[in-house]
Motif scaffolding. Structure first.
Motif, mmCIF file in Angstrom:
data_model
loop_
_atom_site.group_PDB
_atom_site.id
_atom_site.type_symbol
_atom_site.label_atom_id
_atom_site.label_comp_id
_atom_site.label_asym_id
_atom_site.label_seq_id
_atom_site.Cartn_x
_atom_site.Cartn_y
_atom_site.Cartn_z
ATOM 1 N N ASP A 179 18.011 13.623 -6.401
ATOM 2 C CA ASP A 179 17.721 14.044 -7.775
ATOM 3 C C ASP A 179 16.816 13.063 -8.525
ATOM 4 O OD1 ASP A 179 19.342 16.235 -7.354
ATOM 5 O OD2 ASP A 179 21.105 15.268 -8.228
ATOM 6 N N ASN A 180 16.872 11.782 -8.179
ATOM 7 C CA ASN A 180 16.049 10.825 -8.926
ATOM 8 C C ASN A 180 14.894 10.257 -8.098
ATOM 9 O OD1 ASN A 180 17.130 8.798 -7.298
ATOM 10 N ND2 ASN A 180 18.357 7.866 -8.912
ATOM 11 N N THR A 181 14.620 10.865 -6.971
ATOM 12 C CA THR A 181 13.478 10.469 -6.146
ATOM 13 C C THR A 181 12.591 11.702 -5.967
ATOM 14 O OG1 THR A 181 14.829 8.855 -4.995
ATOM 15 C CG2 THR A 181 12.779 9.496 -3.929
ATOM 16 N N PRO A 182 11.486 11.766 -6.714
ATOM 17 C CA PRO A 182 10.614 12.947 -6.615
ATOM 18 C C PRO A 182 10.109 13.150 -5.185
ATOM 19 C CG PRO A 182 9.923 11.508 -8.404
ATOM 20 C CD PRO A 182 10.965 10.776 -7.635
ATOM 21 N N ARG A 183 10.066 14.388 -4.767
ATOM 22 C CA ARG A 183 9.594 14.712 -3.416
ATOM 23 C C ARG A 183 8.204 15.292 -3.499
ATOM 24 N NH1 ARG A 183 13.285 14.402 1.087
ATOM 25 N NH2 ARG A 183 15.134 13.575 0.208
ATOM 26 N N SER A 203 9.846 6.627 10.266
ATOM 27 C CA SER A 203 9.262 6.997 8.980
ATOM 28 C C SER A 203 9.520 5.922 7.921
ATOM 29 C CB SER A 203 9.815 8.342 8.514
ATOM 30 O OG SER A 203 9.236 8.711 7.286
ATOM 31 N N ILE A 204 10.696 5.321 7.934
ATOM 32 C CA ILE A 204 10.983 4.253 6.963
ATOM 33 C C ILE A 204 10.569 2.884 7.513
ATOM 34 C CG2 ILE A 204 13.432 3.979 7.619
ATOM 35 C CD1 ILE A 204 11.909 3.568 4.102
ATOM 36 N N SER A 205 10.820 2.621 8.781
ATOM 37 C CA SER A 205 10.513 1.281 9.316
ATOM 38 C C SER A 205 9.013 1.006 9.324
ATOM 39 C CB SER A 205 11.107 1.096 10.710
ATOM 40 O OG SER A 205 10.521 1.976 11.638
ATOM 41 N N SER A 206 8.197 2.021 9.522
ATOM 42 C CA SER A 206 6.746 1.816 9.535
ATOM 43 C C SER A 206 6.200 1.524 8.136
ATOM 44 C CB SER A 206 6.041 3.047 10.116
ATOM 45 O OG SER A 206 6.227 4.179 9.281
ATOM 46 N N ARG A 207 6.980 1.794 7.115
ATOM 47 C CA ARG A 207 6.574 1.535 5.723
ATOM 48 C C ARG A 207 7.173 0.237 5.170
ATOM 49 N NH1 ARG A 207 6.932 7.278 6.049
ATOM 50 N NH2 ARG A 207 5.238 8.332 4.938
ATOM 51 N N THR A 208 8.073 -0.381 5.940
ATOM 52 C CA THR A 208 8.788 -1.568 5.479
ATOM 53 C C THR A 208 8.020 -2.835 5.846
ATOM 54 O OG1 THR A 208 10.900 -0.421 5.719
ATOM 55 C CG2 THR A 208 10.975 -2.828 5.599
ATOM 56 N N GLU A 227 10.899 5.945 -0.819
ATOM 57 C CA GLU A 227 12.244 6.362 -1.200
ATOM 58 C C GLU A 227 12.642 7.664 -0.517
ATOM 59 O OE1 GLU A 227 12.331 6.262 -5.474
ATOM 60 O OE2 GLU A 227 12.071 4.077 -5.501
ATOM 61 N N THR A 228 11.722 8.576 -0.365
ATOM 62 C CA THR A 228 12.008 9.822 0.343
ATOM 63 C C THR A 228 12.362 9.541 1.798
ATOM 64 O OG1 THR A 228 10.610 11.126 -1.121
ATOM 65 C CG2 THR A 228 11.042 12.051 1.064
ATOM 66 N N ALA A 229 11.594 8.692 2.464
ATOM 67 C CA ALA A 229 11.886 8.332 3.857
ATOM 68 C C ALA A 229 13.227 7.617 3.962
ATOM 69 C CB ALA A 229 10.761 7.464 4.425
ATOM 70 N N LEU A 230 13.527 6.771 2.994
ATOM 71 C CA LEU A 230 14.786 6.040 2.973
ATOM 72 C C LEU A 230 15.971 6.996 2.821
ATOM 73 C CD1 LEU A 230 15.996 3.211 2.990
ATOM 74 C CD2 LEU A 230 15.494 3.050 0.550
ATOM 75 N N LEU A 231 15.866 7.927 1.897
ATOM 76 C CA LEU A 231 16.934 8.914 1.707
ATOM 77 C C LEU A 231 17.084 9.823 2.919
ATOM 78 C CD1 LEU A 231 16.487 9.818 -2.047
ATOM 79 C CD2 LEU A 231 18.433 8.641 -0.996
ATOM 80 N N ARG A 261 0.809 -1.228 0.000
ATOM 81 C CA ARG A 261 0.000 0.000 0.000
ATOM 82 C C ARG A 261 0.842 1.278 0.000
ATOM 83 N NH1 ARG A 261 0.661 -1.442 5.223
ATOM 84 N NH2 ARG A 261 0.991 0.219 6.750
ATOM 85 N N VAL A 262 2.147 1.166 0.210
ATOM 86 C CA VAL A 262 3.019 2.330 0.344
ATOM 87 C C VAL A 262 3.448 2.836 -1.028
ATOM 88 C CG1 VAL A 262 5.269 3.116 1.203
ATOM 89 C CG2 VAL A 262 3.835 1.632 2.621
ATOM 90 N N ASP A 263 3.316 4.139 -1.226
ATOM 91 C CA ASP A 263 3.758 4.793 -2.455
ATOM 92 C C ASP A 263 5.285 4.747 -2.533
ATOM 93 O OD1 ASP A 263 3.177 6.787 -4.753
ATOM 94 O OD2 ASP A 263 4.693 7.810 -3.516
ATOM 95 N N ALA A 264 5.807 4.356 -3.691
ATOM 96 C CA ALA A 264 7.259 4.211 -3.859
ATOM 97 C C ALA A 264 7.988 5.526 -3.586
ATOM 98 C CB ALA A 264 7.581 3.698 -5.251
ATOM 99 N N ARG A 265 7.429 6.646 -4.033
ATOM 100 C CA ARG A 265 8.098 7.933 -3.810
ATOM 101 C C ARG A 265 8.185 8.257 -2.326
ATOM 102 N NH1 ARG A 265 4.763 11.706 -7.618
ATOM 103 N NH2 ARG A 265 3.205 10.434 -6.602
#
Length: 190
Positions: free
Chosen positions: A186-190, A88-93, A20-24, A13-17
């Motif tokens: 640069d390659n992960t839209p915010r 922010s990232i662990s709750s989406r993993t 990726e933003t949370a990961l970065l 259910r998690v949006d990839a953008r």
């Protein structure tokens, strides 16, 4: 040089953008306040691998001076001051697996490597000479790593290179290609 590698997938259910933003954000926070022995990190979108249930996902590399840095890395990742960025990232993993690899040859921090080839050797053989022959005859090579003490689900060796990386393996060796794309702001839209 060691690399703690973490392979993971977001919940469906998690949006990839968002993921990726949370990961970065997490990697940037670690870089701003690194623990002792931490030599940097990188995160990638990756093609399918068996240890992610044959699905695409993400691969984080944390470069460490030694295994002593693992305790500090673990504490730093979840320290109270980093709670929100980690959550922010662990709750989406959905799930993930970690592995520990040590550097054998080539670049110590092969961050730009867009292709990784996983290798399994036949059991009961010495790997040094056949592996060096594989590396010497390869194209696009930048780095080679070996799994430490069978820690993690990945294959025994990881050969990293650019998009032209090609290897030729001896009989009974197994290989799999993993395409990688380095995540950057640069390659992960915010």
């Amino acid at each position: 040089m060691l690399a703690y590698i973490f392979w993971h997938r977001p919940f469906a259910r998690v949006d990839a953008r968002e993921y990726e933003t949370a990961l970065l954000d997490f990697h940037a926070d670690m870089a701003r306040d690194p623990p002792p022995g931490f030599e940097g990190s990188a995160t990638y979108r990756i093609s399918e691998v068996p240890w992610l249930d044959n699905r695409a996902g993400y691969e984080d590399w944390c470069f460490l001076k030694s295994s002593a840095a693992l305790d500090d890395l673990n504490r730093a990742a979840i320290k109270p001051e980093r709670w929100n960025v980690h959550a922010s990232i662990s709750s989406r993993t959905d799930f993930g697996h970690g592995g520990l690899y040590y550097h054998l040859s080539g670049e110590e921090r092969p961050i730009a490597g867009s292709r990784l080839i996983c290798l399994k050797r036949p059991r009961g053989i010495r790997y040094e000479k056949p592996l060096q022959d594989i590396i010497d005859s390869s194209t696009g090579f930048s780095s080679c790593w070996r799994k430490q003490m069978v820690l993690g689900p990945g294959d025994e060796f990881a050969i990293i290179g650019n998009s032209s990386l090609r290897i030729s393996v001896s009989e009974h060796w197994q290989s799999r290609v993993v395409e990688r794309s380095l995540l950057t702001p640069d390659n992960t839209p915010r």
